[in-house]
Structure formats: C-alpha cells, structure tokens
Design a protein around this motif. Structure first.
Motif, PDB file in Angstrom:
ATOM      1  N   THR A 239       0.832  -1.203   0.000  1.00 58.17           N
ATOM      2  CA  THR A 239       0.000   0.000   0.000  1.00 58.17           C
ATOM      3  C   THR A 239       0.867   1.253   0.000  1.00 58.17           C
ATOM      4  OG1 THR A 239      -1.780  -1.157   1.145  1.00 58.17           O
ATOM      5  CG2 THR A 239      -1.788   1.254   1.265  1.00 58.17           C
ATOM      6  N   ILE A 240       1.920   1.239   0.801  1.00 60.40           N
ATOM      7  CA  ILE A 240       2.836   2.385   0.833  1.00 60.40           C
ATOM      8  C   ILE A 240       3.476   2.587  -0.532  1.00 60.40           C
ATOM      9  CG2 ILE A 240       5.015   3.241   1.794  1.00 60.40           C
ATOM     10  CD1 ILE A 240       4.159   1.851   4.453  1.00 60.40           C
ATOM     11  N   LYS A 241       3.896   1.496  -1.156  1.00 64.80           N
ATOM     12  CA  LYS A 241       4.514   1.584  -2.482  1.00 64.80           C
ATOM     13  C   LYS A 241       3.552   2.184  -3.497  1.00 64.80           C
ATOM     14  CE  LYS A 241       7.015  -1.099  -5.953  1.00 64.80           C
ATOM     15  NZ  LYS A 241       6.508  -0.267  -7.016  1.00 64.80           N
ATOM     16  N   GLN A 242       2.291   1.775  -3.443  1.00 69.83           N
ATOM     17  CA  GLN A 242       1.283   2.343  -4.356  1.00 69.83           C
ATOM     18  C   GLN A 242       1.136   3.845  -4.143  1.00 69.83           C
ATOM     19  OE1 GLN A 242      -2.212  -0.017  -3.505  1.00 69.83           O
ATOM     20  NE2 GLN A 242      -1.810  -1.394  -5.221  1.00 69.83           N
ATOM     21  N   GLU A 243       1.111   4.279  -2.902  1.00 66.86           N
ATOM     22  CA  GLU A 243       0.997   5.710  -2.601  1.00 66.86           C
ATOM     23  C   GLU A 243       2.197   6.479  -3.145  1.00 66.86           C
ATOM     24  OE1 GLU A 243      -1.398   7.741  -1.119  1.00 66.86           O
ATOM     25  OE2 GLU A 243      -2.629   5.971  -1.466  1.00 66.86           O
ATOM     26  N   LEU A 244       3.379   5.921  -2.942  1.00 65.43           N
ATOM     27  CA  LEU A 244       4.590   6.584  -3.442  1.00 65.43           C
ATOM     28  C   LEU A 244       4.603   6.620  -4.970  1.00 65.43           C
ATOM     29  CD1 LEU A 244       7.222   5.065  -1.005  1.00 65.43           C
ATOM     30  CD2 LEU A 244       6.533   7.462  -1.135  1.00 65.43           C
TER      31      LEU A 244
ATOM     32  N   LEU B 155      11.769   1.658  -2.304  1.00 70.85           N
ATOM     33  CA  LEU B 155      11.027   2.321  -1.228  1.00 70.85           C
ATOM     34  C   LEU B 155      11.972   2.853  -0.156  1.00 70.85           C
ATOM     35  CD1 LEU B 155       7.666   1.181   0.124  1.00 70.85           C
ATOM     36  CD2 LEU B 155       9.372   1.982   1.717  1.00 70.85           C
ATOM     37  N   GLU B 156      13.108   2.204   0.017  1.00 76.19           N
ATOM     38  CA  GLU B 156      14.043   2.610   1.069  1.00 76.19           C
ATOM     39  C   GLU B 156      14.501   4.058   0.926  1.00 76.19           C
ATOM     40  OE1 GLU B 156      17.264  -0.108   1.732  1.00 76.19           O
ATOM     41  OE2 GLU B 156      15.916  -1.830   1.648  1.00 76.19           O
ATOM     42  N   LYS B 157      14.621   4.540  -0.305  1.00 74.06           N
ATOM     43  CA  LYS B 157      15.079   5.926  -0.491  1.00 74.06           C
ATOM     44  C   LYS B 157      14.042   6.940  -0.006  1.00 74.06           C
ATOM     45  CE  LYS B 157      13.619   6.416  -5.288  1.00 74.06           C
ATOM     46  NZ  LYS B 157      14.030   6.629  -6.646  1.00 74.06           N
ATOM     47  N   HIS B 158      12.793   6.514   0.174  1.00 73.07           N
ATOM     48  CA  HIS B 158      11.728   7.390   0.670  1.00 73.07           C
ATOM     49  C   HIS B 158      11.553   7.276   2.181  1.00 73.07           C
ATOM     50  CE1 HIS B 158      10.266   8.481  -3.321  1.00 73.07           C
ATOM     51  NE2 HIS B 158      10.490   7.217  -3.648  1.00 73.07           N
TER      52      HIS B 158
ATOM     53  N   GLY C 222       5.779  11.534  -0.243  1.00 72.65           N
ATOM     54  CA  GLY C 222       7.165  11.710  -0.645  1.00 72.65           C
ATOM     55  C   GLY C 222       8.132  11.041   0.320  1.00 72.65           C
ATOM     56  N   GLU C 223       7.756  11.053   1.599  1.00 76.15           N
ATOM     57  CA  GLU C 223       8.569  10.427   2.630  1.00 76.15           C
ATOM     58  C   GLU C 223       7.690   9.523   3.474  1.00 76.15           C
ATOM     59  OE1 GLU C 223      12.108  13.409   3.796  1.00 76.15           O
ATOM     60  OE2 GLU C 223      10.163  13.897   4.655  1.00 76.15           O
ATOM     61  N   VAL C 224       8.320   8.516   4.056  1.00 80.43           N
ATOM     62  CA  VAL C 224       7.584   7.542   4.852  1.00 80.43           C
ATOM     63  C   VAL C 224       8.264   7.371   6.201  1.00 80.43           C
ATOM     64  CG1 VAL C 224       6.887   5.116   4.978  1.00 80.43           C
ATOM     65  CG2 VAL C 224       6.851   6.299   2.787  1.00 80.43           C
ATOM     66  N   VAL C 225       7.457   7.320   7.240  1.00 81.09           N
ATOM     67  CA  VAL C 225       7.922   6.948   8.561  1.00 81.09           C
ATOM     68  C   VAL C 225       7.187   5.674   8.930  1.00 81.09           C
ATOM     69  CG1 VAL C 225       7.993   7.569  11.003  1.00 81.09           C
ATOM     70  CG2 VAL C 225       8.354   9.329   9.265  1.00 81.09           C
ATOM     71  N   LEU C 226       7.940   4.600   9.160  1.00 83.73           N
ATOM     72  CA  LEU C 226       7.336   3.338   9.567  1.00 83.73           C
ATOM     73  C   LEU C 226       7.391   3.238  11.077  1.00 83.73           C
ATOM     74  CD1 LEU C 226       8.777   0.679   7.092  1.00 83.73           C
ATOM     75  CD2 LEU C 226       6.514   1.716   7.091  1.00 83.73           C
ATOM     76  N   CYS C 227       6.244   3.006  11.664  1.00 81.70           N
ATOM     77  CA  CYS C 227       6.148   2.853  13.107  1.00 81.70           C
ATOM     78  C   CYS C 227       5.331   1.595  13.362  1.00 81.70           C
ATOM     79  CB  CYS C 227       5.472   4.072  13.704  1.00 81.70           C
ATOM     80  SG  CYS C 227       5.315   3.986  15.476  1.00 81.70           S
ATOM     81  N   ALA C 228       5.951   0.625  14.015  1.00 83.89           N
ATOM     82  CA  ALA C 228       5.263  -0.633  14.290  1.00 83.89           C
ATOM     83  C   ALA C 228       5.962  -1.339  15.442  1.00 83.89           C
ATOM     84  CB  ALA C 228       5.278  -1.517  13.045  1.00 83.89           C
ATOM     85  N   ALA C 229       5.277  -2.319  15.983  1.00 83.53           N
ATOM     86  CA  ALA C 229       5.896  -3.155  17.001  1.00 83.53           C
ATOM     87  C   ALA C 229       7.179  -3.747  16.414  1.00 83.53           C
ATOM     88  CB  ALA C 229       4.934  -4.258  17.418  1.00 83.53           C
ATOM     89  N   PRO C 230       8.192  -3.981  17.238  1.00 84.23           N
ATOM     90  CA  PRO C 230       9.481  -4.433  16.715  1.00 84.23           C
ATOM     91  C   PRO C 230       9.410  -5.622  15.758  1.00 84.23           C
ATOM     92  CG  PRO C 230       9.712  -3.856  19.015  1.00 84.23           C
ATOM     93  CD  PRO C 230       8.244  -3.768  18.695  1.00 84.23           C
TER      94      PRO C 230
END
Length: 75
Positions: A12-17, A45-48, A23-31
């Motif tokens: 889903t994130i990839k589709q949005e990008l 995706l890593e570059k975003h 333009g930028e992504v912050v991933l926040c999740a349980a470890p």
C-alpha cells in the motif's frame, strides 16, 4: 500471518509513493512487525524512508501520538 500483513502494508505504501501520494515515509510498528516490513520493503522504497520507530502505538490516543513521534518528526 504477520509477514502477510507487513507485505500488504508495504504494498500500500509503495502504491501511494508510485502515485505521488507521499514523498517520505515513517514506519512505526511493534518491533517484530517492523522487522517483517523491512524484509518486505523493496530497495526503491528505502530511499523514501525518513525514519523507523520500533514501537507499538496501537493503544495510544491520537492526541498523544506527537509525544511518541518527537524523535522522528518535527511536530
């Protein structure tokens, strides 16, 4: 199941990008979930990726989220 969930989120994130929705992504999740997301993340995706936060915030009230994200976002 958790890996499938992580792959769906990354998809889903990839589709949005790809569609210009972010333009930028912050991933926040349980470890553990964050680890699955990292495995599913394509190099493009890593570059975003602005930051990651290995923290489960599912029970945090929306108004309290900025306190938890201070280290990764200018809030």
């Amino acid at each position: 199941v958790e890996q499938e969930f992580a792959e769906a989120v990354i998809g889903t994130i990839k589709q949005e990008l790809d569609g210009g929705g972010a333009g930028e992504v912050v991933l926040c999740a349980a470890p553990a979930t964050l680890g699955h997301m990292r495995k599913a993340m394509p190099p493009a995706l890593e570059k975003h990726l602005r930051a990651t936060l290995a923290k489960d915030l599912t029970k945090v009230r929306p108004k309290d989220l900025p306190k938890h994200l201070e280290g990764v976002l200018a809030v």
